[in-house]
Design a protein around this motif. Structure first.
Motif, PDB file in Angstrom:
ATOM      1  N   ASN A 245      -5.271   7.612 -13.370  1.00  0.00           N
ATOM      2  CA  ASN A 245      -5.854   6.888 -12.241  1.00  0.00           C
ATOM      3  C   ASN A 245      -5.138   7.264 -10.947  1.00  0.00           C
ATOM      4  O   ASN A 245      -3.913   7.368 -10.916  1.00  0.00           O
ATOM      5  CB  ASN A 245      -5.734   5.381 -12.448  1.00  0.00           C
ATOM      6  CG  ASN A 245      -6.385   4.927 -13.740  1.00  0.00           C
ATOM      7  OD1 ASN A 245      -7.459   5.402 -14.094  1.00  0.00           O
ATOM      8  ND2 ASN A 245      -5.737   4.021 -14.441  1.00  0.00           N
ATOM      9  N   VAL A 246      -5.915   7.441  -9.885  1.00  0.00           N
ATOM     10  CA  VAL A 246      -5.353   7.701  -8.555  1.00  0.00           C
ATOM     11  C   VAL A 246      -5.932   6.676  -7.594  1.00  0.00           C
ATOM     12  O   VAL A 246      -7.148   6.560  -7.449  1.00  0.00           O
ATOM     13  CB  VAL A 246      -5.666   9.131  -8.070  1.00  0.00           C
ATOM     14  CG1 VAL A 246      -5.098   9.346  -6.674  1.00  0.00           C
ATOM     15  CG2 VAL A 246      -5.083  10.161  -9.031  1.00  0.00           C
ATOM     16  N   GLN A 247      -5.048   5.898  -6.937  1.00  0.00           N
ATOM     17  CA  GLN A 247      -5.471   4.844  -6.006  1.00  0.00           C
ATOM     18  C   GLN A 247      -5.210   5.293  -4.575  1.00  0.00           C
ATOM     19  O   GLN A 247      -4.110   5.705  -4.230  1.00  0.00           O
ATOM     20  CB  GLN A 247      -4.701   3.550  -6.284  1.00  0.00           C
ATOM     21  CG  GLN A 247      -5.030   2.412  -5.327  1.00  0.00           C
ATOM     22  CD  GLN A 247      -4.276   1.149  -5.667  1.00  0.00           C
ATOM     23  OE1 GLN A 247      -4.284   0.696  -6.809  1.00  0.00           O
ATOM     24  NE2 GLN A 247      -3.602   0.570  -4.680  1.00  0.00           N
ATOM     25  N   ASN A 248      -6.258   5.210  -3.704  1.00  0.00           N
ATOM     26  CA  ASN A 248      -6.091   5.625  -2.319  1.00  0.00           C
ATOM     27  C   ASN A 248      -5.604   4.465  -1.451  1.00  0.00           C
ATOM     28  O   ASN A 248      -5.341   3.364  -1.944  1.00  0.00           O
ATOM     29  CB  ASN A 248      -7.389   6.225  -1.772  1.00  0.00           C
ATOM     30  CG  ASN A 248      -8.538   5.226  -1.773  1.00  0.00           C
ATOM     31  OD1 ASN A 248      -8.349   4.026  -1.584  1.00  0.00           O
ATOM     32  ND2 ASN A 248      -9.761   5.714  -1.988  1.00  0.00           N
ATOM     33  N   LEU A 249      -5.485   4.698  -0.144  1.00  0.00           N
ATOM     34  CA  LEU A 249      -4.937   3.700   0.768  1.00  0.00           C
ATOM     35  C   LEU A 249      -5.766   2.430   0.839  1.00  0.00           C
ATOM     36  O   LEU A 249      -5.251   1.360   1.160  1.00  0.00           O
ATOM     37  CB  LEU A 249      -4.799   4.288   2.179  1.00  0.00           C
ATOM     38  CG  LEU A 249      -3.639   5.253   2.404  1.00  0.00           C
ATOM     39  CD1 LEU A 249      -3.723   5.829   3.806  1.00  0.00           C
ATOM     40  CD2 LEU A 249      -2.306   4.560   2.196  1.00  0.00           C
ATOM     41  N   GLU A 250      -7.053   2.539   0.555  1.00  0.00           N
ATOM     42  CA  GLU A 250      -7.914   1.362   0.646  1.00  0.00           C
ATOM     43  C   GLU A 250      -8.056   0.645  -0.687  1.00  0.00           C
ATOM     44  O   GLU A 250      -8.881  -0.253  -0.842  1.00  0.00           O
ATOM     45  CB  GLU A 250      -9.290   1.776   1.191  1.00  0.00           C
ATOM     46  CG  GLU A 250      -9.206   2.310   2.618  1.00  0.00           C
ATOM     47  CD  GLU A 250     -10.554   2.597   3.222  1.00  0.00           C
ATOM     48  OE1 GLU A 250     -11.543   2.638   2.471  1.00  0.00           O
ATOM     49  OE2 GLU A 250     -10.615   2.780   4.443  1.00  0.00           O
ATOM     50  N   GLY A 251      -7.255   1.044  -1.671  1.00  0.00           N
ATOM     51  CA  GLY A 251      -7.252   0.353  -2.948  1.00  0.00           C
ATOM     52  C   GLY A 251      -8.289   0.835  -3.931  1.00  0.00           C
ATOM     53  O   GLY A 251      -8.393   0.301  -5.032  1.00  0.00           O
ATOM     54  N   GLU A 252      -9.056   1.865  -3.566  1.00  0.00           N
ATOM     55  CA  GLU A 252     -10.066   2.410  -4.464  1.00  0.00           C
ATOM     56  C   GLU A 252      -9.393   3.305  -5.498  1.00  0.00           C
ATOM     57  O   GLU A 252      -8.509   4.094  -5.163  1.00  0.00           O
ATOM     58  CB  GLU A 252     -11.101   3.207  -3.678  1.00  0.00           C
ATOM     59  CG  GLU A 252     -11.839   2.375  -2.636  1.00  0.00           C
ATOM     60  CD  GLU A 252     -12.627   3.229  -1.661  1.00  0.00           C
ATOM     61  OE1 GLU A 252     -13.528   2.679  -1.023  1.00  0.00           O
ATOM     62  OE2 GLU A 252     -12.330   4.431  -1.549  1.00  0.00           O
ATOM     63  N   VAL A 253      -9.806   3.176  -6.748  1.00  0.00           N
ATOM     64  CA  VAL A 253      -9.199   3.931  -7.837  1.00  0.00           C
ATOM     65  C   VAL A 253     -10.224   4.905  -8.417  1.00  0.00           C
ATOM     66  O   VAL A 253     -11.344   4.506  -8.741  1.00  0.00           O
ATOM     67  CB  VAL A 253      -8.673   3.001  -8.940  1.00  0.00           C
ATOM     68  CG1 VAL A 253      -8.107   3.807 -10.102  1.00  0.00           C
ATOM     69  CG2 VAL A 253      -7.610   2.067  -8.382  1.00  0.00           C
TER      70      VAL A 253
END
Length: 308
Positions: A245-253
């Motif tokens: 899993n990779v989570q971006n700055l806006e919390g989207e995974v």
């Protein structure tokens, strides 16, 4: 991810809107160019605006007044810009703290242990309902239970909110956007200095030694070829393919696949389609990216993005 930034419209009569430097460095590079940008709104309206340097800072200038007039934007409305393409931005705005099923507020009552909800949002969605009770806030991959209560003449999240703020390191003057998911849950996004904050649960980060910090040089330049050994080891990767899993700055995974490959005489893991993630997140060579790997959730979390 479509990266976003926010601005408060302090003067609707101004012919320019200054942009946050950190966002411009990330999205356009340094020095930033003079460029024509397209701004679109869900109503179907669109405008062409020139971004250029004014008083040594990047700003939306020629054409910006037409945007304000076309959308009848009032003073102190919150503007949320989200990049669709490199030169195309979707614009949403909050009036009286409300936009669609979302509202925004500031973290200003830390000592009181609560966060106030705008009256306009209460009247729009909960006017005839009994609001007292437990609600869920979705943030940093977790669900947080908080109490909803009426205090004097306003409604607020109370019990449970201080714990959320402490563990996610939400601080005074952070801008908070709550999106109503259903009648009992909200998605939380946090902005600091106009750009999104990558939220990480500090309990996960401290307890059980579950966190691996990943440097920019080790991660960005090599991840498309090799996953850092300490991450693969901590994740317990042993099979030919694993989900990551990779989570971006806006919390989207987003879920990627780590696959085993030979690197000399040793086995290493690479991440399939990582370049697409970099493109989607507008990440380019020279940016300083701070990541955390959270073992308990098998998740790489992007915490901050800085210009090189």
């Amino acid at each position: 991810m479509n990266v976003s930034f926010v601005k408060i419209l302090e003067d609707p009569n101004s012919l320019k809107l200054e942009l946050p430097l950190s966002y411009v460095y990330k999205h356009f590079g340094r020095p930033w160019p003079r460029i024509h940008l397209k701004i679109v709104h869900e109503s179907g309206k669109s405008w062409t605006v020139i971004m250029k340097t004014l008083d040594s800072r990047p700003a939306l200038a020629d054409g910006w007044a037409a945007v304000v007039k076309g959308l009848q934007l009032p003073k102190d409305s919150l503007l949320v810009f989200k990049s669709i393409l490199h030169d195309v931005f979707e614009l949403k705005f909050f009036i009286d703290g409300v936009c669609g099923q979302s509202y925004f507020t500031y973290q200003r009552y830390t000592q009181l242990g609560l966060t106030v909800i705008p009256d306009a949002f209460i009247k729009k969605f909960f006017q005839k309902e009994n609001l007292n009770g437990t609600y869920e806030i979705l943030a940093a991959g977790n669900r947080w239970s908080v109490e909803f209560a009426k205090i004097h003449n306003c409604y607020a999240f109370t019990d449970g909110w201080p714990t959320l703020c402490e563990r996610l390191k939400i601080v005074d003057e952070d801008l908070l956007i709550f999106k109503k998911i259903d009648n009992v849950s909200f998605q939380l996004s946090v902005y600091r200095d106009c750009i999104p904050v990558g939220l990480v649960d500090q309990v996960d980060s401290v307890d059980d030694d579950e966190v691996v910090e990943i440097s920019h040089g080790q991660f960005v330049d090599e991840l498309d070829k090799r996953l850092p050994v300490k991450v693969a080891n901590r994740a317990g990767f042993k099979k030919k393919r694993h989900s990551l899993n990779v989570q971006n700055l806006e919390g989207e995974v987003v879920v990627y696949t780590a696959k085993i490959e030979k690197n000399g005489t040793a086995n290493r893991y690479s991440v399939e389609n990582w370049q697409k993630s970099m493109d989607d997140n507008k990440l380019i060579d020279g940016m300083m990216l701070d990541f955390t790997f959270l073992t308990s959730k098998n998740t790489i979390i992007l915490k901050t993005v800085r210009s090189g």
